[in-house]
Design an enzyme around this catalytic site. Structure first.
Site, PDB file in Angstrom:
ATOM      1  N   ASP A  16      -7.760  -2.109  -0.988  1.00 52.60           N
ATOM      2  CA  ASP A  16      -7.323  -3.469  -0.659  1.00 52.60           C
ATOM      3  C   ASP A  16      -6.272  -4.008  -1.627  1.00 52.60           C
ATOM      4  OD1 ASP A  16      -9.212  -3.361   1.387  1.00 52.60           O
ATOM      5  OD2 ASP A  16     -10.782  -4.183   0.095  1.00 52.60           O
ATOM      6  N   GLU A  17      -5.465  -3.123  -2.175  1.00 55.77           N
ATOM      7  CA  GLU A  17      -4.428  -3.534  -3.126  1.00 55.77           C
ATOM      8  C   GLU A  17      -3.251  -4.201  -2.425  1.00 55.77           C
ATOM      9  OE1 GLU A  17      -5.642  -0.456  -2.881  1.00 55.77           O
ATOM     10  OE2 GLU A  17      -6.457   0.189  -4.810  1.00 55.77           O
ATOM     11  N   LYS A  19      -1.740  -2.245   0.308  1.00 57.85           N
ATOM     12  CA  LYS A  19      -0.959  -1.071   0.736  1.00 57.85           C
ATOM     13  C   LYS A  19      -0.258  -1.340   2.067  1.00 57.85           C
ATOM     14  CE  LYS A  19      -4.796   1.352   0.578  1.00 57.85           C
ATOM     15  NZ  LYS A  19      -5.710   0.394  -0.070  1.00 57.85           N
ATOM     16  N   ASN A  41     -12.565   2.852   8.304  1.00 61.06           N
ATOM     17  CA  ASN A  41     -13.099   2.112   7.150  1.00 61.06           C
ATOM     18  C   ASN A  41     -11.977   1.327   6.466  1.00 61.06           C
ATOM     19  OD1 ASN A  41     -11.943   4.566   6.407  1.00 61.06           O
ATOM     20  ND2 ASN A  41     -13.385   5.020   4.762  1.00 61.06           N
ATOM     21  N   GLY A  43      -8.714  -1.222   6.203  1.00 60.44           N
ATOM     22  CA  GLY A  43      -8.232  -2.445   6.849  1.00 60.44           C
ATOM     23  C   GLY A  43      -6.940  -2.821   6.161  1.00 60.44           C
ATOM     24  N   HIS A  44      -5.824  -2.575   6.819  1.00 56.81           N
ATOM     25  CA  HIS A  44      -4.514  -2.792   6.202  1.00 56.81           C
ATOM     26  C   HIS A  44      -3.837  -3.997   6.868  1.00 56.81           C
ATOM     27  CE1 HIS A  44      -4.308   1.696   4.798  1.00 56.81           C
ATOM     28  NE2 HIS A  44      -5.323   1.035   4.304  1.00 56.81           N
ATOM     29  N   ARG A 146     -18.822  22.670   8.716  1.00 56.13           N
ATOM     30  CA  ARG A 146     -18.266  23.525   9.782  1.00 56.13           C
ATOM     31  C   ARG A 146     -19.020  23.395  11.098  1.00 56.13           C
ATOM     32  NH1 ARG A 146     -18.446  28.514   5.870  1.00 56.13           N
ATOM     33  NH2 ARG A 146     -20.344  27.399   5.430  1.00 56.13           N
ATOM     34  N   GLN A 227      -7.968   3.635   1.436  1.00 56.15           N
ATOM     35  CA  GLN A 227      -8.886   3.587   0.305  1.00 56.15           C
ATOM     36  C   GLN A 227      -8.063   3.657  -0.996  1.00 56.15           C
ATOM     37  OE1 GLN A 227      -9.994   5.849   3.154  1.00 56.15           O
ATOM     38  NE2 GLN A 227     -10.574   3.822   3.797  1.00 56.15           N
ATOM     39  N   THR A 242     -15.670   6.967  -1.295  1.00 57.32           N
ATOM     40  CA  THR A 242     -15.664   7.328   0.114  1.00 57.32           C
ATOM     41  C   THR A 242     -15.699   8.859   0.187  1.00 57.32           C
ATOM     42  OG1 THR A 242     -14.629   6.918   2.252  1.00 57.32           O
ATOM     43  CG2 THR A 242     -13.129   7.271   0.389  1.00 57.32           C
ATOM     44  N   THR A 304     -14.476  -6.145   7.523  1.00 57.07           N
ATOM     45  CA  THR A 304     -15.914  -6.430   7.459  1.00 57.07           C
ATOM     46  C   THR A 304     -16.187  -7.871   7.021  1.00 57.07           C
ATOM     47  OG1 THR A 304     -15.996  -5.687   5.164  1.00 57.07           O
ATOM     48  CG2 THR A 304     -16.475  -4.034   6.848  1.00 57.07           C
ATOM     49  N   ASP A 336       0.957 -13.929  -7.505  1.00 53.25           N
ATOM     50  CA  ASP A 336       0.817 -15.382  -7.289  1.00 53.25           C
ATOM     51  C   ASP A 336      -0.618 -15.878  -7.470  1.00 53.25           C
ATOM     52  OD1 ASP A 336       0.770 -13.661  -4.819  1.00 53.25           O
ATOM     53  OD2 ASP A 336      -0.129 -15.474  -3.980  1.00 53.25           O
ATOM     54  N   SER A 416       4.757  -8.166  -5.502  1.00 50.80           N
ATOM     55  CA  SER A 416       4.490  -8.939  -4.296  1.00 50.80           C
ATOM     56  C   SER A 416       4.008 -10.331  -4.698  1.00 50.80           C
ATOM     57  CB  SER A 416       3.441  -8.200  -3.459  1.00 50.80           C
ATOM     58  OG  SER A 416       3.066  -8.971  -2.352  1.00 50.80           O
ATOM     59  N   THR A 417       4.634 -11.343  -4.103  1.00 49.48           N
ATOM     60  CA  THR A 417       4.352 -12.725  -4.501  1.00 49.48           C
ATOM     61  C   THR A 417       3.772 -13.552  -3.344  1.00 49.48           C
ATOM     62  OG1 THR A 417       6.640 -13.290  -3.995  1.00 49.48           O
ATOM     63  CG2 THR A 417       6.143 -12.742  -6.293  1.00 49.48           C
TER      64      THR A 417
HETATM   65  P1  GDP Z   1      -4.853  -2.794   1.908  1.00 50.62           P
HETATM   66  O1  GDP Z   1      -6.156  -2.306   2.444  1.00 50.62           O
HETATM   67  O2  GDP Z   1      -4.490  -2.157   0.609  1.00 50.62           O
HETATM   68  O3  GDP Z   1      -3.741  -2.690   2.916  1.00 50.62           O
HETATM   69  O4  GDP Z   1      -5.048  -4.346   1.585  1.00 50.62           O
HETATM   70  P2  GDP Z   1      -5.807  -5.419   2.516  1.00 50.62           P
HETATM   71  O5  GDP Z   1      -4.948  -5.765   3.657  1.00 50.62           O
HETATM   72  O6  GDP Z   1      -7.200  -4.992   2.798  1.00 50.62           O
HETATM   73  O7  GDP Z   1      -5.955  -6.623   1.504  1.00 50.62           O
HETATM   74  C1  GDP Z   1      -4.856  -7.217   0.882  1.00 50.62           C
HETATM   75  C2  GDP Z   1      -4.896  -8.718   1.191  1.00 50.62           C
HETATM   76  O8  GDP Z   1      -4.009  -9.403   0.333  1.00 50.62           O
HETATM   77  C3  GDP Z   1      -4.417  -9.043   2.590  1.00 50.62           C
HETATM   78  O9  GDP Z   1      -5.091 -10.181   3.037  1.00 50.62           O
HETATM   79  C4  GDP Z   1      -2.927  -9.335   2.402  1.00 50.62           C
HETATM   80  O10 GDP Z   1      -2.406 -10.195   3.401  1.00 50.62           O
HETATM   81  C5  GDP Z   1      -2.965 -10.025   1.065  1.00 50.62           C
HETATM   82  N1  GDP Z   1      -1.755  -9.858   0.231  1.00 50.62           N
HETATM   83  C6  GDP Z   1      -0.968  -8.754   0.097  1.00 50.62           C
HETATM   84  N2  GDP Z   1      -0.021  -8.993  -0.860  1.00 50.62           N
HETATM   85  C7  GDP Z   1      -0.237 -10.249  -1.321  1.00 50.62           C
HETATM   86  C8  GDP Z   1       0.384 -11.038  -2.328  1.00 50.62           C
HETATM   87  O11 GDP Z   1       1.311 -10.637  -3.015  1.00 50.62           O
HETATM   88  N3  GDP Z   1      -0.140 -12.287  -2.536  1.00 50.62           N
HETATM   89  C9  GDP Z   1      -1.192 -12.783  -1.835  1.00 50.62           C
HETATM   90  N4  GDP Z   1      -1.621 -14.001  -2.113  1.00 50.62           N
HETATM   91  N5  GDP Z   1      -1.797 -12.055  -0.868  1.00 50.62           N
HETATM   92  C10 GDP Z   1      -1.338 -10.796  -0.625  1.00 50.62           C
HETATM   93  P1  IMO Z   2      -8.482   0.139   2.422  1.00 49.76           P
HETATM   94  O1  IMO Z   2      -7.687   1.290   2.985  1.00 49.76           O
HETATM   95  C1  IMO Z   2     -11.919  -1.107   0.027  1.00 49.76           C
HETATM   96  C2  IMO Z   2     -15.481   1.443   0.191  1.00 49.76           C
HETATM   97  C3  IMO Z   2     -16.721   0.839   0.825  1.00 49.76           C
HETATM   98  C4  IMO Z   2     -17.801   1.547   0.034  1.00 49.76           C
HETATM   99  C5  IMO Z   2     -17.216   2.944  -0.149  1.00 49.76           C
HETATM  100  C6  IMO Z   2     -17.714   3.972   0.856  1.00 49.76           C
HETATM  101  O2  IMO Z   2      -8.496  -1.065   3.269  1.00 49.76           O
HETATM  102  O3  IMO Z   2      -8.117  -0.118   1.001  1.00 49.76           O
HETATM  103  P2  IMO Z   2     -17.205   4.367   3.441  1.00 49.76           P
HETATM  104  O4  IMO Z   2     -17.436   3.494   4.631  1.00 49.76           O
HETATM  105  O5  IMO Z   2     -15.796   4.783   3.252  1.00 49.76           O
HETATM  106  O6  IMO Z   2     -18.139   5.541   3.407  1.00 49.76           O
HETATM  107  O7  IMO Z   2     -17.622   3.444   2.184  1.00 49.76           O
HETATM  108  O8  IMO Z   2     -15.812   2.807  -0.019  1.00 49.76           O
HETATM  109  N1  IMO Z   2     -14.257   1.411   1.024  1.00 49.76           N
HETATM  110  C7  IMO Z   2     -13.244   0.561   0.834  1.00 49.76           C
HETATM  111  N2  IMO Z   2     -13.093  -0.447  -0.034  1.00 49.76           N
HETATM  112  N3  IMO Z   2     -10.911  -0.792   0.853  1.00 49.76           N
HETATM  113  C8  IMO Z   2     -11.031   0.236   1.708  1.00 49.76           C
HETATM  114  O9  IMO Z   2      -9.999   0.679   2.471  1.00 49.76           O
HETATM  115  C9  IMO Z   2     -12.252   0.948   1.758  1.00 49.76           C
HETATM  116  N4  IMO Z   2     -12.712   1.982   2.490  1.00 49.76           N
HETATM  117  C10 IMO Z   2     -13.929   2.263   2.029  1.00 49.76           C
HETATM  118  O10 IMO Z   2     -16.755  -0.552   0.635  1.00 49.76           O
HETATM  119  O11 IMO Z   2     -17.937   0.969  -1.254  1.00 49.76           O
HETATM  120 MG    MG Z   3      -8.013  -3.053   3.046  1.00 43.62          MG
END
Ligand code: GDP
Ligand code: IMO
Ligand code: MG
Length: 450
Positions: A16-17, A19, A41, A43-44, A146, A227, A242, A304, A336, A416-417
């Protein structure tokens, strides 16, 4: 002919960085974006002109006109989840048909994978990982054991029927004996997945062949990590990980491009740190400050809705991520979110039982004993929201970013801001290699421009 450019985007922390946003901003430079690991699993989130997309299986490149999308062999694919996502994209006017390619070698997630996962997660005496309950772990177990079903097999109705019948018999017995689960019905499962197979068939191909041919013809490919490094099955905080290779190496095995085809690795890190689910998190904070980070960063799971644990940026962890992935550039997201803080603690080292460590321990139990050594950087207390050039960032925010890059082994190329596509800073040296398209172009509709 010169082989096309390749870049892998990986998460440096626990997911959830941001990406998804970064893939979207850079996708303009690439003909193809390919997912190589994990499944739904992930969520981008991508936000374009205020319109939000959350993608779980389909690479974020699908939103960019002229960009083809590949779901590689390293992904575990839930056919129903894919069809749901494809419908969402079609309804939004996104060009999916003829533009999305699914590997015939990807493994399929079936309902018994979810049944086994739910049973195991809730069984007494088992370590609770806090999974996403999508059946990811058991599907990879079947792959490695397998006995999995691949997409190519899904399309072969007699193979699908016999696999579902045999697997249901076996899994129902195991799940009943171990977890007292209700049995699943093989006939209705077969019928449902045979229907799904028909809808998926037009997307299925040999994606390794597709990617290698595209590279040979000079097309560029971006690999979209899901992930993150600390969730990687080998390099993460095992067993709280994972079940796939989400680090840069996974891009090779998870798509079938050779290792010497990978040119650049971009590591995405938040300006702080979060984790969802169980497991060690040395720089975690609790209480008011965690609540403030969570509220400002909207730190709730994209799919989730689970509340994310929050903490400070962890440099030993970033150094380790840099090493494992060969990160060339960092992208620092969510700067930010820190705008209101008086000071920003940074974890600069670990102490375990009084001894200093620069590297991260292998054992989760070792992690539990880690004490972070913090250095406090002065806060900038000025809004950075939507800033698009490094010079416009407050001096103290610039110093914070420079400190991270000095201590973590790679340069900061992008900041990213804000969540929207255009709330992005590109540093000149990075921009020389990547043309960022941050203009408010509408999400792609219709024709490919390639
Ligand atoms: P991913 O799984 O790495 O693609 O990240 P997620 O989408 O799960 O979570 C990132 C969250 O941060 C999302 O709600 C984005 O809309 C939000 N986001 C991404 N970049 C920024 C940023 O620079 N600032 C803020 N405030 N939110 C951001
Ligand atoms: P993105 O791509 C954050 C975490 C789950 C759990 C562990 C194992 O959006 O960054 P799993 O269902 O994969 O067997 O769960 O990994 N996890 C994530 N945490 N972002 C994700 O994906 C994740 N995908 C799995 O919360 O701790
Ligand atoms: Mg995510």
């Amino acid at each position: 002919m010169k082989r096309g450019n390749t870049t892998v985007i990986i998460g440096a922390q626990w997911g959830d960085e941001g990406k998804g946003k970064i893939v979207d901003v850079l996708s303009h430079n690439f003909s193809i974006v390919a997912r190589y690991a994990g499944g739904h699993n992930a969520g981008h989130t991508v936000i374009i002109q205020g319109k939000k997309f959350v993608l779980q299986l389909v690479p974020c490149g699908v939103l960019r006109s002229g960009c083809r999308s590949v779901i590689g062999n390293g992904v575990v694919l839930d056919p129903l989840a894919l069809l749901k996502e494809v419908k969402m994209l079609r309804d939004a006017g996104v060009h999916v048909d003829g533009n999305l390619f699914v590997s015939n070698r990807a493994h399929v997630i079936l309902p018994y994978h979810r049944m086994i996962e739910m049973g195991a997660e809730n069984a007494p005496g088992r370590v609770k990982i806090g999974t996403t309950s999508r059946g990811i772990g058991p599907a990879y177990e079947d792959k490695m054991g397998r006995r999995g079903l691949r997409v190519a097999d899904l399309l072969d109705s007699s193979l699908l029927k016999s696999t579902v019948e045999n697997a249901c018999r076996e899994k129902n017995m195991i799940a009943h004996a171990l977890f007292n689960s209700e049995p699943l019905d093989a006939d209705s499962m077969y019928a449902e997945y045979a229907r799904a197979a028909e809808e998926i068939a037009p997307f299925v191909t040999d994606t390794a062949l597709l990617l290698n041919q595209a590279l040979a013809e000079g097309e560029s490919v971006m690999f979209e990590g899901a992930q993150a490094t600390m969730l990687d099955i080998d390099h993460g905080t095992y067993p709280f990980v994972t079940s796939s290779s989400c680090t840069a190496g996974g891009a090779v095995t998870g798509t079938g491009v050779p290792p010497n085809a990978i040119q650049t690795v971009i590591g995405v890190t938040k300006a702080y740190c979060t984790r969802v689910g169980g497991g060690p998190f040395p720089s975690e904070v609790e209480g008011t400050i965690a609540d403030q980070l969570r509220a400002r960063g909207n730190e709730y799971g994209a799919v989730t809705g689970r509340s994310r644990r929050c903490g400070w940026i962890d440099l030993p962890l970033l150094r380790y991520s840099q090493m494992i992935n060969g990160v060339n550039w960092w992208v620092v997201t969510k700067l930010d979110v820190l705008d209101v803080l008086d000071e920003v603690p940074v974890c600069v080292g670990y102490r375990i039982n009084g001894k200093k460590y620069d590297s991260i321990p292998a054992l989760a139990i070792g992690f539990d004993r880690v004490e972070c050594v913090y250095e406090k950087m002065p806060g900038w207390k000025t809004s950075t929201e939507g800033v698009t050039s490094f010079e416009q960032l407050p001096k103290k925010a610039q110093e914070y970013l420079r400190f991270i890059e000095r201590e973590s082994g790679a340069k900061v190329g992008m900041v990213s801001t804000g969540p929207d596509r255009d709330q992005t800073v590109l540093l000149p040296e990075f921009a020389a290699g990547f043309r960022a398209v941050t203009e408010n172009a509408a999400p792609q509709k219709g024709a490919r421009t390639k």
